[in-house]
Design a protein around this motif. Structure first.
Motif, short mmCIF file in Angstrom:
data_model
loop_
_atom_site.label_atom_id
_atom_site.label_comp_id
_atom_site.label_asym_id
_atom_site.label_seq_id
_atom_site.Cartn_x
_atom_site.Cartn_y
_atom_site.Cartn_z
N LEU A 53 78.34 -70.53 -56.56
CA LEU A 53 78.17 -71.88 -57.13
C LEU A 53 78.16 -71.72 -58.64
CD1 LEU A 53 75.11 -73.17 -55.02
CD2 LEU A 53 77.51 -73.03 -54.32
N PHE A 55 77.40 -73.59 -62.16
CA PHE A 55 76.75 -74.76 -62.76
C PHE A 55 77.13 -74.88 -64.24
CE2 PHE A 55 74.17 -74.00 -59.04
CZ PHE A 55 73.69 -75.25 -58.66
N ILE A 65 68.79 -75.40 -68.00
CA ILE A 65 68.49 -76.76 -67.53
C ILE A 65 68.58 -76.81 -66.00
CG2 ILE A 65 70.87 -77.62 -67.70
CD1 ILE A 65 67.82 -79.69 -68.72
N TRP A 66 69.31 -75.86 -65.40
CA TRP A 66 69.48 -75.82 -63.95
C TRP A 66 68.40 -74.98 -63.26
CZ3 TRP A 66 72.91 -79.26 -62.30
CH2 TRP A 66 74.03 -79.59 -63.09
N LYS A 68 65.63 -75.38 -61.61
CA LYS A 68 65.19 -75.66 -60.23
C LYS A 68 66.31 -75.42 -59.22
CE LYS A 68 61.08 -77.21 -61.39
NZ LYS A 68 59.90 -76.35 -61.14
N GLN A 69 67.54 -75.57 -59.66
CA GLN A 69 68.67 -75.32 -58.76
C GLN A 69 68.91 -73.81 -58.61
OE1 GLN A 69 68.73 -77.95 -61.17
NE2 GLN A 69 68.11 -79.16 -59.39
N ARG A 72 66.24 -72.58 -56.22
CA ARG A 72 66.46 -73.01 -54.83
C ARG A 72 67.70 -72.36 -54.21
NH1 ARG A 72 68.46 -73.93 -50.71
NH2 ARG A 72 68.47 -75.79 -49.39
N PHE A 73 68.84 -72.42 -54.91
CA PHE A 73 70.10 -72.05 -54.26
C PHE A 73 70.40 -70.55 -54.32
CE2 PHE A 73 70.49 -76.59 -54.82
CZ PHE A 73 70.88 -76.96 -53.53
N GLU A 76 70.25 -68.57 -51.03
CA GLU A 76 71.33 -68.59 -50.04
C GLU A 76 72.71 -68.36 -50.63
OE1 GLU A 76 71.24 -71.94 -47.10
OE2 GLU A 76 69.60 -72.59 -48.40
N TYR A 77 72.84 -68.55 -51.93
CA TYR A 77 74.15 -68.48 -52.58
C TYR A 77 74.08 -67.59 -53.82
CZ TYR A 77 75.02 -72.72 -49.81
OH TYR A 77 75.16 -73.61 -48.78
N VAL A 119 82.34 -73.39 -55.71
CA VAL A 119 81.82 -74.76 -55.81
C VAL A 119 81.39 -74.95 -57.26
CG1 VAL A 119 80.07 -76.40 -55.02
CG2 VAL A 119 80.97 -74.66 -53.44
N ILE A 121 79.65 -77.26 -60.13
CA ILE A 121 78.69 -78.36 -60.27
C ILE A 121 78.55 -78.67 -61.76
CG2 ILE A 121 76.29 -79.13 -59.88
CD1 ILE A 121 77.18 -76.21 -57.87
N TRP A 123 77.39 -81.38 -64.95
CA TRP A 123 76.55 -82.53 -65.33
C TRP A 123 77.05 -83.09 -66.66
CZ3 TRP A 123 71.95 -81.90 -68.91
CH2 TRP A 123 71.29 -83.13 -69.11
N VAL A 146 81.03 -80.93 -57.51
CA VAL A 146 79.84 -81.79 -57.53
C VAL A 146 79.73 -82.35 -58.94
CG1 VAL A 146 77.35 -81.91 -57.18
CG2 VAL A 146 78.74 -80.37 -55.76
N VAL A 148 77.85 -84.73 -61.56
CA VAL A 148 76.50 -85.29 -61.69
C VAL A 148 76.40 -86.22 -62.90
CG1 VAL A 148 74.04 -84.74 -61.83
CG2 VAL A 148 75.59 -83.16 -60.66
#
Lengths: 249, 40
Positions: A53, A55, A65-66, A68-69, A72-73, A76-77, A119, A121, A123, A146, A148
Motif C-alpha cells: 500500500l 500512501f 500524517i498517516w 494511524k494507517q 493499523r495496516f 497485514e500489508y 494500492v 492511497i 489525500w 483510494v 481521499v
C-alpha cells in the motif's frame, strides 16, 4: 566569546530534532530513501509485509500524517508512506513541483518498492498527483486507487465555481507574510475533532519544512495552473476506486 | 452496449470529519479502507 564545541553539537541536535516529528522512527516504520530520475532524494517510511500500500499525503504534509494507517495496516500489508519532494525528510529542490513531476515521483517510488501493481492511497493534492500520473502514464502500476477528500473536477466554462473561491488570495498572502501563523491556522482548519496539542505542534514543525517559495508554487499550481477536472479521466478508469470524503467538505 | 458508469467505484462520506478525514476519524476510515482492500 567562543562557544564550547559540545554546546554547538547539542544545539545542532536540538535544531534537527525540532524539524523531525518526535515519534518518527522505528515504531512508525523503517526510514528509507530512493533517488528519482531527475536526481531528487525522496524519503519514505516502510513497515510490514505483504501486498504493498503506498500512501501519499497532501500539500506540505509529511508521511507521518498517516500514522494511524501505518499502525493499523502494517499488521497485514507492507505499508509505504512517502514524503513528496520538498516535504518532510525528502530533498527540497528548486524545480519539479508540478503535479506531473511529483506524480512521476510516485510512479518511480512504486517501481522502487514493488514489481507488482500496488494500492495507491492519496489525500488532497496527493489525489491529483496520483490521477495525473495515471492519466499521463497509464494505470499499470496500480491494483486499485483510494482517493481521499479532494475535488475531482470543476469547469469554469460550465459555471462550476472554484472550490476555494477567493480564499486562496488570503492563503498566498499569509503564507508569505506570517508563515508560522498561516501554518498553524492551515493545519488546524483541516480537523473537525479534538486532537492532542502535541499532534498539532508536531505537524506544524513538519509543515514548516517546505521552503516558502516552493509552498507558494505548489498552491499556485493547485489553484490556477494545473489540470483540475479529472472527471472525464475517472470515467475511463477500469480498476477499483474508493472515494472517501469528509461530510463537511 | 453502453459502458456502465464507474462500475468498480465506491464513495463513502464520513460524518463529523474535516479535510483530514483519516486523522479525525481513523477508526471509521481504517474500517472503510480495510473493507475495500478485502473486497479488491
Amino acid at each position: 566569546m567562543r562557544m564550547p564545541l559540545c554546546s554547538i553539537a547539542l544545539g545542532s541536535i536540538l535544531m534537527i530534532s525540532a524539524l523531525v516529528p518526535s515519534n518518527a522512527g522505528q515504531e512508525m516504520g523503517e526510514s528509507n530513501f530512493f533517488t528519482t530520475s531527475d536526481g531528487v532524494r525522496i524519503h519514505y517510511l516502510e513497515k510490514g509485509k505483504g501486498e504493498t500500500l503506498v500512501f501519499v499525503p497532501g500539500i506540505l504534509f509529511p508521511a507521518e500524517i498517516w500514522e494511524k494507517q501505518i499502525e493499523r495496516f502494517s499488521k497485514e500489508y507492507r505499508v509505504v508512506a512517502m514524503d513528496p519532494r520538498s516535504h518532510g525528510r525528502s530533498e527540497r529542490p528548486t524545480e519539479g513541483h508540478t503535479q506531473s513531476r511529483r506524480g512521476r515521483d510516485i510512479g518511480e517510488l512504486i517501481d522502487h518498492v514493488s514489481d507488482k501493481p500496488v494500492v495507491a492511497i492519496g489525500w488532497s493534492l496527493g489525489v491529483l498527483e496520483i490521477l495525473t500520473f495515471a492519466k499521463e502514464n497509464g494505470t499499470d502500476k496500480f491494483k486499485s486507487l483510494v482517493l481521499v477528500d479532494m475535488f475531482l473536477g470543476f469547469d469554469e466554462k460550465l459555471g462550476t465555481p472554484h472550490p476555494f473561491g477567493n480564499a486562496w488570495i488570503g492563503w498566498m498572502k499569509g503564507l508569505q507574510t506570517d508563515r508560522r501563523k498561516w501554518i498553524s491556522d492551515w493545519s488546524r482548519a483541516f480537523h473537525r475533532r479534538e486532537h492532542p496539542e502535541e499532534y498539532f505542534e508536531r505537524m506544524e514543525e513538519a509543515l514548516m519544512i517546505t521552503p516558502t517559495n516552493t509552498a507558494v508554487t505548489l498552491l499556485s499550481n493547485l489553484m490556477h495552473i494545473e489540470e483540475r477536472d479529472f472527471r472525464p479521466f475517472i470515467d475511463t478508469l477500469d480498476l477499483p476506486v474508493l472515494f472517501v470524503f469528509s461530510s463537511s467538505t | 452496449m453502453a459502458r456502465k458508469r464507474w462500475p468498480k467505484m465506491k464513495a463513502v462520506s464520513l460524518e463529523n470529519t474535516g479535510h483530514g478525514v483519516f486523522v479525525d476519524d481513523p477508526k471509521s476510515f481504517n474500517e472503510t479502507l480495510a473493507g475495500f482492500l478485502k473486497g479488491n
